[in-house]
Design a protein around this motif. Structure first.
Motif, short mmCIF file in Angstrom:
data_model
loop_
_atom_site.label_atom_id
_atom_site.label_comp_id
_atom_site.label_asym_id
_atom_site.label_seq_id
_atom_site.Cartn_x
_atom_site.Cartn_y
_atom_site.Cartn_z
N VAL A 172 65.84 -7.24 -39.73
CA VAL A 172 66.17 -5.92 -38.15
C VAL A 172 65.28 -7.35 -36.63
O VAL A 172 65.11 -6.28 -35.83
CB VAL A 172 65.28 -4.26 -38.04
N GLN A 173 65.03 -8.37 -36.94
CA GLN A 173 64.75 -8.94 -36.06
C GLN A 173 65.35 -9.83 -35.56
O GLN A 173 65.66 -10.68 -36.65
CB GLN A 173 63.13 -9.50 -36.16
N GLY A 208 62.71 -4.62 -29.01
CA GLY A 208 61.26 -5.07 -28.65
C GLY A 208 60.42 -4.32 -28.42
O GLY A 208 59.26 -4.47 -27.22
N VAL A 209 60.25 -3.07 -28.94
CA VAL A 209 59.17 -2.80 -28.68
C VAL A 209 58.04 -2.53 -29.60
O VAL A 209 56.84 -3.43 -29.02
CB VAL A 209 59.10 -0.60 -29.95
N GLU A 210 58.18 -3.58 -31.01
CA GLU A 210 56.71 -4.27 -31.63
C GLU A 210 56.59 -5.69 -31.18
O GLU A 210 55.02 -5.83 -31.19
CB GLU A 210 57.81 -4.30 -33.38
N ASP A 211 57.52 -6.34 -30.56
CA ASP A 211 57.16 -7.91 -29.71
C ASP A 211 56.90 -7.81 -28.48
O ASP A 211 56.18 -9.07 -28.25
CB ASP A 211 58.41 -9.44 -30.18
N GLY A 212 56.90 -7.03 -27.48
CA GLY A 212 56.27 -6.96 -26.61
C GLY A 212 57.33 -6.96 -25.17
O GLY A 212 56.79 -6.95 -24.75
N ARG A 213 58.54 -7.15 -25.88
CA ARG A 213 59.81 -7.25 -24.69
C ARG A 213 59.55 -6.29 -24.18
O ARG A 213 59.84 -5.96 -22.93
CB ARG A 213 60.52 -7.62 -25.79
N ILE A 214 59.94 -4.80 -24.58
CA ILE A 214 59.79 -4.07 -24.06
C ILE A 214 57.99 -3.71 -23.65
O ILE A 214 57.00 -3.49 -24.57
CB ILE A 214 60.18 -2.52 -24.65
N HIS A 215 57.60 -3.86 -22.81
CA HIS A 215 56.20 -3.97 -21.70
C HIS A 215 55.60 -2.66 -22.17
O HIS A 215 56.16 -1.23 -22.07
CB HIS A 215 56.44 -4.11 -19.99
N ASN A 231 54.08 -1.46 -37.05
CA ASN A 231 52.74 -2.68 -37.82
C ASN A 231 51.90 -2.87 -36.78
O ASN A 231 51.27 -3.96 -36.79
CB ASN A 231 53.74 -3.80 -38.29
N CYS A 232 51.83 -2.31 -35.49
CA CYS A 232 50.14 -3.01 -34.36
C CYS A 232 49.01 -1.49 -35.95
O CYS A 232 48.83 -0.99 -35.56
CB CYS A 232 50.25 -1.83 -33.14
N CYS A 253 50.86 11.30 -34.88
CA CYS A 253 50.69 9.80 -34.65
C CYS A 253 51.73 9.10 -35.44
O CYS A 253 52.72 9.16 -36.18
CB CYS A 253 49.56 9.86 -35.20
N MET A 254 52.03 7.70 -34.42
CA MET A 254 53.81 7.21 -34.74
C MET A 254 52.97 6.26 -34.28
O MET A 254 52.63 5.91 -33.17
CB MET A 254 54.41 7.97 -34.98
N ARG A 255 54.37 4.82 -35.06
CA ARG A 255 54.09 3.22 -34.34
C ARG A 255 56.19 3.50 -34.58
O ARG A 255 56.48 3.66 -35.44
CB ARG A 255 53.07 2.51 -34.75
N PHE A 256 56.33 3.15 -33.53
CA PHE A 256 58.28 3.53 -33.82
C PHE A 256 58.88 1.74 -33.57
O PHE A 256 57.93 0.10 -32.14
CB PHE A 256 58.40 4.03 -33.13
N GLU A 257 60.08 1.59 -33.80
CA GLU A 257 60.89 0.49 -33.03
C GLU A 257 61.80 1.09 -32.59
O GLU A 257 62.46 1.58 -33.56
CB GLU A 257 60.77 -0.78 -33.59
N VAL A 258 62.90 0.10 -31.97
CA VAL A 258 63.99 0.94 -31.20
C VAL A 258 65.06 0.12 -32.31
O VAL A 258 64.60 -1.27 -31.84
CB VAL A 258 64.24 1.20 -30.25
#
Length: 365
Positions: free
Chosen positions: A22-23, A214-221, A247-248, A357-362
């Motif tokens: 997915v990356q 880009g949520v995980e890798d920071g492209r989405i700021h 994965n933060c 509570c959550m962490r996510f990616e699009v």
């Protein structure tokens, strides 16, 4: 390797994949030309209801976009008769396999392929005569037998597309919602002179639409991640929306999650994309340092951040409820029934364990 719970619609399958699935570093917009014009879709994969004078001169395989008149053929497909029963279609997938094999049977589904998203069509008129299609409908099918029409927005009837006004100008028409299909059929409903056309299809392979946005890798700021509320403690940055990256693990002064201030169904977290994007799903996790997670959720999407729609089930047109996490760390992958065009994606928890509570990616094209 990470354990991912794979949930297209209501189907539940546990699989193991690497994060590379997915990356992707390269961005795809799912607007590729699918091969009518350049020949990747073979002659045997392009068929029509009728051909004028039953002649190869006007055959379906002449309907490739930008084709010009050549010796023995014309620069278009032309129907035998001018009526509403005419159509031309392309079978997607392996170009070595036609829609029908020599013994009259269909290609295997795996050969024709059901893994193509089609987002629209390009059409032209006949190169060497003043004949073109002025309006048309589009059908799609996974087996070549059962067909559905591309619908208007919100399924308000069959979509009628405006076509050409001259012979050679290319007209681009995007579907309100992309379709995942093995066959596309164009049905002329109005024309100038005679039913004649050239065409191309726009889309991408389904597995090209599983890229992390880009949520995980920071492209989405950080400024593009917002939430309804954030749980307040003396450590004011501890539960912020910008901590909700997949994965933060957390870092000094923060924790690796977004935590809502209230546990109710009015809570949400959203990501804003840099531009309009074709979004296909989300990945979610719980809080890494406590047994708190979202177990069910809905998805909203928007182009402007003001008008929102829910992702809905394809048949009942009700808001889709996705299954979420059952622990703090497992990544749950939830695909939408169909991709949505959006600049904003919002996750709305409807059930949770402990606290919201959550962490996510699009996931997107």
């Amino acid at each position: 390797m990470a354990a991912i719970q794979f949930q297209p619609a209501s189907l539940f399958v546990l699989i193991f994949v690497t994060r590379a699935v997915v990356q992707a570093s390269a961005k795809s917009t799912c607007q590729d030309r699918l091969g009518v014009e350049d020949g990747w879709i073979g002659d045997s994969q392009i068929t029509a209801s009728t051909e004028f004078a039953h002649s190869v001169y006007h055959g379906a395989n002449n309907a490739r976009l930008n084709r010009v008149e050549q010796k023995g053929t014309t620069g278009a497909w032309s129907a035998q008769t001018n009526d509403g029963n005419q159509w031309i279609q392309a079978a997607l997938g392996d170009p070595t396999c036609s829609a029908k094999t020599n013994d009259g049977n269909k290609c295997p589904q795996s050969a024709v392929g059901d893994q193509t998203w089609v987002i629209g069509v390009l059409i032209q008129g006949r190169h060497d005569a003043s004949h073109w299609v002025t309006q048309f409908k589009v059908q799609y099918s996974n087996d070549g037998d059962f067909w559905r029409f591309v619908q208007q927005t919100d399924n308000h009837g069959e979509m009628v597309f405006d076509g050409n006004t001259d012979q050679n100008t290319v007209v681009t028409k995007l579907f309100p919602t992309p379709v995942k299909t093995s066959y596309i059929r164009i049905i002329p409903t109005a024309w100038n002179g005679h039913i004649s056309l050239r065409f191309e299809l726009l889309g991408c392979k389904a597995n090209a639409c599983q890229n992390a946005a880009g949520v995980e890798d920071g492209r989405i700021h950080d400024s593009q991640l917002k939430a309804s509320t954030e749980y307040a403690t003396a450590k004011v940055l501890y539960h912020r929306a910008c901590n909700a990256r997949l994965n933060c693990p957390g870092k000094p002064g923060t924790t690796g999650h977004w935590g809502a201030a209230f546990n109710d169904i009015n809570q949400w977290i959203q990501a804003e994309m840099a531009e309009e994007t074709l979004v296909t799903g989300v990945m979610i996790q719980g809080r890494p340092d406590a047994p708190q997670w979202v177990s069910k959720f809905k998805i909203q999407y928007s182009l402007d951040g003001n008008y929102w729609k829910f992702v809905q089930t394809p048949d009942t047109e009700t808001d889709m409820v996705f299954d979420g996490n059952t622990d703090s760390s497992t990544v749950v992958l939830a695909f939408f029934p169909s991709p949505v065009r959006a600049s904003f994606i919002r996750i709305r928890p409807t059930a949770w364990d402990g606290n919201i509570c959550m962490r996510f990616e699009v996931l997107a094209c």
